[in-house]
Write a protein that holds these residues in place. Structure first.
Motif, PDB file in Angstrom:
ATOM      1  N   PHE A 296     -11.436 -41.322  13.621  1.00  0.00           N
ATOM      2  CA  PHE A 296     -10.787 -40.704  15.166  1.00  0.00           C
ATOM      3  C   PHE A 296     -10.326 -40.152  16.052  1.00  0.00           C
ATOM      4  O   PHE A 296     -11.044 -40.280  17.232  1.00  0.00           O
ATOM      5  CB  PHE A 296      -9.041 -39.938  14.155  1.00  0.00           C
ATOM      6  CG  PHE A 296      -8.343 -39.774  15.189  1.00  0.00           C
ATOM      7  CD1 PHE A 296      -6.629 -40.471  15.711  1.00  0.00           C
ATOM      8  CD2 PHE A 296      -8.243 -38.453  15.774  1.00  0.00           C
ATOM      9  CE1 PHE A 296      -6.229 -39.989  16.824  1.00  0.00           C
ATOM     10  CE2 PHE A 296      -6.994 -37.856  16.442  1.00  0.00           C
ATOM     11  CZ  PHE A 296      -6.352 -38.833  17.350  1.00  0.00           C
TER      12      PHE A 296
ATOM     13  N   THR B 128     -10.226 -39.642   9.498  1.00  0.00           N
ATOM     14  CA  THR B 128     -10.268 -38.912  10.645  1.00  0.00           C
ATOM     15  C   THR B 128     -11.267 -38.543  11.115  1.00  0.00           C
ATOM     16  O   THR B 128     -11.440 -38.664  12.629  1.00  0.00           O
ATOM     17  CB  THR B 128     -10.139 -37.400   9.487  1.00  0.00           C
ATOM     18  OG1 THR B 128      -8.434 -37.669   8.848  1.00  0.00           O
ATOM     19  CG2 THR B 128      -9.514 -36.327  10.927  1.00  0.00           C
TER      20      THR B 128
ATOM     21  N   LEU C 175      -3.081 -38.737   8.595  1.00  0.00           N
ATOM     22  CA  LEU C 175      -3.821 -39.847  10.091  1.00  0.00           C
ATOM     23  C   LEU C 175      -3.014 -40.253  10.473  1.00  0.00           C
ATOM     24  O   LEU C 175      -2.194 -40.922  11.990  1.00  0.00           O
ATOM     25  CB  LEU C 175      -5.117 -40.833   9.427  1.00  0.00           C
ATOM     26  CG  LEU C 175      -5.717 -41.694  10.354  1.00  0.00           C
ATOM     27  CD1 LEU C 175      -6.327 -40.227  12.006  1.00  0.00           C
ATOM     28  CD2 LEU C 175      -6.472 -42.578  10.286  1.00  0.00           C
TER      29      LEU C 175
ATOM     30  N   CYS D 242      -6.780 -31.654  10.065  1.00  0.00           N
ATOM     31  CA  CYS D 242      -6.571 -32.635  11.063  1.00  0.00           C
ATOM     32  C   CYS D 242      -8.035 -32.616  12.078  1.00  0.00           C
ATOM     33  O   CYS D 242      -8.164 -33.743  12.431  1.00  0.00           O
ATOM     34  CB  CYS D 242      -5.137 -32.574  12.576  1.00  0.00           C
ATOM     35  SG  CYS D 242      -3.789 -32.460  11.532  1.00  0.00           S
TER      36      CYS D 242
END
Length: 306
Positions: free
Chosen positions: A287, A284, A264, A69
């Protein structure tokens, strides 16, 4: 004790009872973003003291999911099972101060006393203090309990950054609580306070299901001479029938090994929306570039900004 003014240190502390689910991701994301906004340190601690619930390999799966993540912790991850002498030392300090006593009550006996006290269904099971002045004849010690103050000293208040002012009377709301369980395992309340103190944690960001635990932890910090961190409890994620997502309610892993782009869309963006963040990234890295300032804006909207 006053809230510490030391450099920001936060942490994420999952239990390895299974893979991370969406509720876990929300808590991890909030604690990670909070550390980044405050230019602080983000620690990872595996809370694996409930050995019967641990799932083999779950700890490493948790580490891998966080990394996939884009959440990278500072320093080395720690495991509570490797820190047992710290808990023993804290218990001895509490015992030396006359704050701990042996309890011989079974769960059924405590439940029965709650029923006799006409506590409404779903109400808190407050320990009635049966063994506070010694074990009854024929009773065998099971757990170890910590004496809580009575009267005016029993009230513990704090300001939660998300939920605002909180207050709990330890005597009437909880009663003397367990610091070492009857099966010999260390209780969560003691272990988390000792670990946060040893690691210098200055702000605890976690799910609102633990909001009720905070006064007990503040009291333990006072008894052990530890500073109070700040607290921010984010809302918990519920399933379709209103239950908190957990391994016990069958929550599914959010990370099934799908490509990063799918992770995502299926996990990171929904978790951000749940926290009230307006993030619309297509990868990512983008993000997190958007999520960090979005979290700073979210903090400005909370009741107790810190």
């Amino acid at each position: 004790m006053p809230i510490t003014t030391a450099p920001y240190i936060g942490r994420f502390a999952p239990s390895p009872s299974g893979p991370l689910h969406m509720g876990s991701l929300v808590a991890a994301m909030a604690s990670y973003l909070d550390a980044k906004v405050h230019l602080g340190t983000w620690l990872l601690r595996i809370e694996d003291l409930d050995y019967e619930r641990n799932v083999e390999g779950a700890d490493m799966a948790i580490l891998a999911s966080l990394q996939r993540c884009g959440m990278h912790w500072d320093g080395e991850a720690t495991w509570q099972s490797r820190r047992l002498p710290l808990y023993a030392a804290a218990l001895k300090q509490l015992q030396d101060d006359g704050l701990v006593y042996a309890c011989g009550c079974s769960r059924k006996e405590i439940h029965d006393s709650v029923v006799r006290a006409n506590v409404p269904k779903g109400g808190a099971a407050v320990y009635p203090g049966t063994c506070r002045h010694g074990l009854a004849p024929g009773k065998t010690a099971r757990a170890l309990r910590l004496r809580v103050p009575q009267g005016a000293d029993a009230a513990y208040a704090f300001a939660d950054c998300w939920h605002g002012p909180q207050r709990q009377d330890l005597a009437s709301g909880v009663g003397d609580f367990i610091v070492r369980r009857g099966d010999g395992y260390w209780a969560y309340q003691l272990a988390v306070v000792v670990d946060d103190g040893a690691q210098g944690v200055t702000r605890v960001v976690r799910g609102a299901d633990l909001l009720d635990s905070t006064p007990r932890q503040l009291y333990l910090q006072d008894m052990l001479g530890l500073p109070h961190p700040g607290f921010l409890h984010v809302p918990v994620v519920n399933n379709d029938i209103g239950e908190k997502l957990s391994k016990q309610t069958g929550a599914l892993a959010f990370d099934t090994g799908t490509p990063a782009a799918e992770l995502l869309a299926s996990a990171l963006l929904p978790a951000a929306r749940f926290l009230g963040l307006d993030v619309r990234a297509d990868n990512t890295q983008a993000f997190w570039r958007q999520a960090i300032p979005a979290w700073a804006q979210r903090l400005a909207q909370l009741p107790e900004r810190a």
